[in-house]
Design a protein around this motif. Structure first.
Motif, PDB file in Angstrom:
ATOM      1  N   ASP A 143      21.328 -47.912 -17.098  1.00 25.25           N
ATOM      2  CA  ASP A 143      20.691 -49.225 -17.053  1.00 25.25           C
ATOM      3  C   ASP A 143      21.412 -50.099 -16.027  1.00 25.25           C
ATOM      4  O   ASP A 143      22.315 -49.652 -15.317  1.00 25.25           O
ATOM      5  N   TRP A 148      24.944 -47.674 -20.093  1.00 27.80           N
ATOM      6  CA  TRP A 148      24.135 -46.957 -21.070  1.00 27.80           C
ATOM      7  C   TRP A 148      23.107 -46.079 -20.378  1.00 27.80           C
ATOM      8  O   TRP A 148      22.382 -46.551 -19.504  1.00 27.80           O
ATOM      9  N   GLU A 150      19.741 -44.477 -19.698  1.00 27.41           N
ATOM     10  CA  GLU A 150      18.351 -44.815 -20.003  1.00 27.41           C
ATOM     11  C   GLU A 150      17.465 -43.585 -20.028  1.00 27.41           C
ATOM     12  O   GLU A 150      16.437 -43.572 -20.709  1.00 27.41           O
ATOM     13  N   SER A 151      17.842 -42.573 -19.270  1.00 21.20           N
ATOM     14  CA  SER A 151      17.091 -41.317 -19.289  1.00 21.20           C
ATOM     15  C   SER A 151      17.966 -40.228 -18.684  1.00 21.20           C
ATOM     16  O   SER A 151      18.902 -40.506 -17.934  1.00 21.20           O
ATOM     17  N   PRO A 165      15.904 -42.032 -25.080  1.00 20.23           N
ATOM     18  CA  PRO A 165      16.772 -42.820 -25.958  1.00 20.23           C
ATOM     19  C   PRO A 165      15.961 -43.537 -27.033  1.00 20.23           C
ATOM     20  O   PRO A 165      14.831 -43.967 -26.802  1.00 20.23           O
ATOM     21  N   ASP A 166      16.544 -43.657 -28.212  1.00 22.63           N
ATOM     22  CA  ASP A 166      15.940 -44.480 -29.250  1.00 22.63           C
ATOM     23  C   ASP A 166      16.138 -45.950 -28.887  1.00 22.63           C
ATOM     24  O   ASP A 166      17.189 -46.327 -28.359  1.00 22.63           O
ATOM     25  N   PRO A 167      15.149 -46.821 -29.158  1.00 23.99           N
ATOM     26  CA  PRO A 167      15.314 -48.246 -28.839  1.00 23.99           C
ATOM     27  C   PRO A 167      16.542 -48.874 -29.488  1.00 23.99           C
ATOM     28  O   PRO A 167      17.096 -49.845 -28.961  1.00 23.99           O
ATOM     29  N   LYS A 168      16.988 -48.318 -30.632  1.00 30.91           N
ATOM     30  CA  LYS A 168      18.176 -48.835 -31.308  1.00 30.91           C
ATOM     31  C   LYS A 168      19.309 -47.822 -31.257  1.00 30.91           C
ATOM     32  O   LYS A 168      20.218 -47.856 -32.085  1.00 30.91           O
ATOM     33  N   ARG A 170      21.796 -47.243 -29.059  1.00 36.31           N
ATOM     34  CA  ARG A 170      23.104 -47.501 -28.449  1.00 36.31           C
ATOM     35  C   ARG A 170      24.137 -47.761 -29.544  1.00 36.31           C
ATOM     36  O   ARG A 170      24.024 -48.715 -30.302  1.00 36.31           O
ATOM     37  N   GLY A 184      18.942 -40.447 -29.688  1.00 37.41           N
ATOM     38  CA  GLY A 184      17.556 -40.384 -29.229  1.00 37.41           C
ATOM     39  C   GLY A 184      16.947 -39.029 -29.539  1.00 37.41           C
ATOM     40  O   GLY A 184      17.217 -38.442 -30.583  1.00 37.41           O
TER      41      GLY A 184
END
Length: 230
Positions: A143, A148, A150-151, A165-168, A170, A184
């Motif tokens: 990101d 972090w 992102e993919s 990744p899961d939205p939550k 991190r 994720g």
């Protein structure tokens, strides 16, 4: 101060904390293991993935957990001392993961990627078949903070995989790690099976880069082996 009881056997697992959680399940067979040798830094890693169900804080839950012992040189501590992934700056990506699909099939394994020809994939299925290869490559995208992931795109077994990744996902509660952890799901690119339960606990090391490089060209190149004959 409340009591807790954790059991772990070759076939099943239970994790009970009074007033908080009671989850039990069975091993996604077979287990996996891998060895990263080194003169003064390395590890032997035994991986066990369990499919669990029960209650946490009064809520019914289902899911997957990894329950993994790690063997290192005396005095070794993962991420800190005598860990070649960090000490030699080998690691780009390391994930342990599993997905149960609604059609009953399952994918599970370990995906790693790094520099100096480090990297391998272990992949199993619902029939207990396990494949292994170290002819892998890929790329991490971070990101805007460059912290972090992102993919991730990952190639193994002649197939293309992607990390979502899961939205939550991190895991900020683990503190300021050099290899931030994100949860994720992994899937083959284009796979349209509908997932039922899953986990993909892993990490990327942003200070090590985004693509694998060979800093020791005298090592030669990767050698593919057909491990099915063993």
């Amino acid at each position: 101060g409340n009591p807790f009881h954790v059991t772990w056997t070759p076939d099943d697992c239970s994790w009970i904390e009074d007033g908080a959680m009671d989850i039990r399940g069975t091993l996604v067979k077979p287990g996996m293991h891998w060895y990263l040798p080194g003169r003064d830094a390395g590890m032997y890693y035994v991986a066990n993935i369990f499919e669990m169900s029960g209650t946490i804080l009064g809520r019914k839950v289902r899911g997957m957990i990894g329950f993994d012992p790690i063997y290192m040189f005396e005095g070794g501590e993962i991420y800190r001392t005598k860990d070649a992934l960090v000490q030699e700056k080998l690691e780009l990506v390391w994930y342990t993961w599993a997905t149960r699909y609604k059609d009953g099939s399952i994918d599970f394994g370990h995906f790693t990627l790094g520099h100096d020809l480090f990297g391998f994939a272990i992949l199993g299925d619902e029939k207990g078949n396990v494949r292994f290869c170290y002819d892998v490559t890929g790329e991490v995208r971070f990101d805007a903070s460059k912290k972090w992931q992102e993919s991730i795109r990952y190639s193994a077994f002649g197939e293309e995989w992607e990390f979502i990744p899961d939205p939550k996902g991190r895991l900020v509660g683990l503190g300021d790690l050099k290899n931030p952890q994100v949860d994720g799901r992994w899937r083959r690119v284009g796979d349209d099976r509908e997932p039922d339960v899953w986990f993909a606990w892993g990490e990327a090391a942003p200070s090590h880069g985004t693509k694998p490089i060979n800093r020791l060209p005298a090592l030669g190149s990767r050698v593919g082996v057909d491990f099915r004959k063993y």
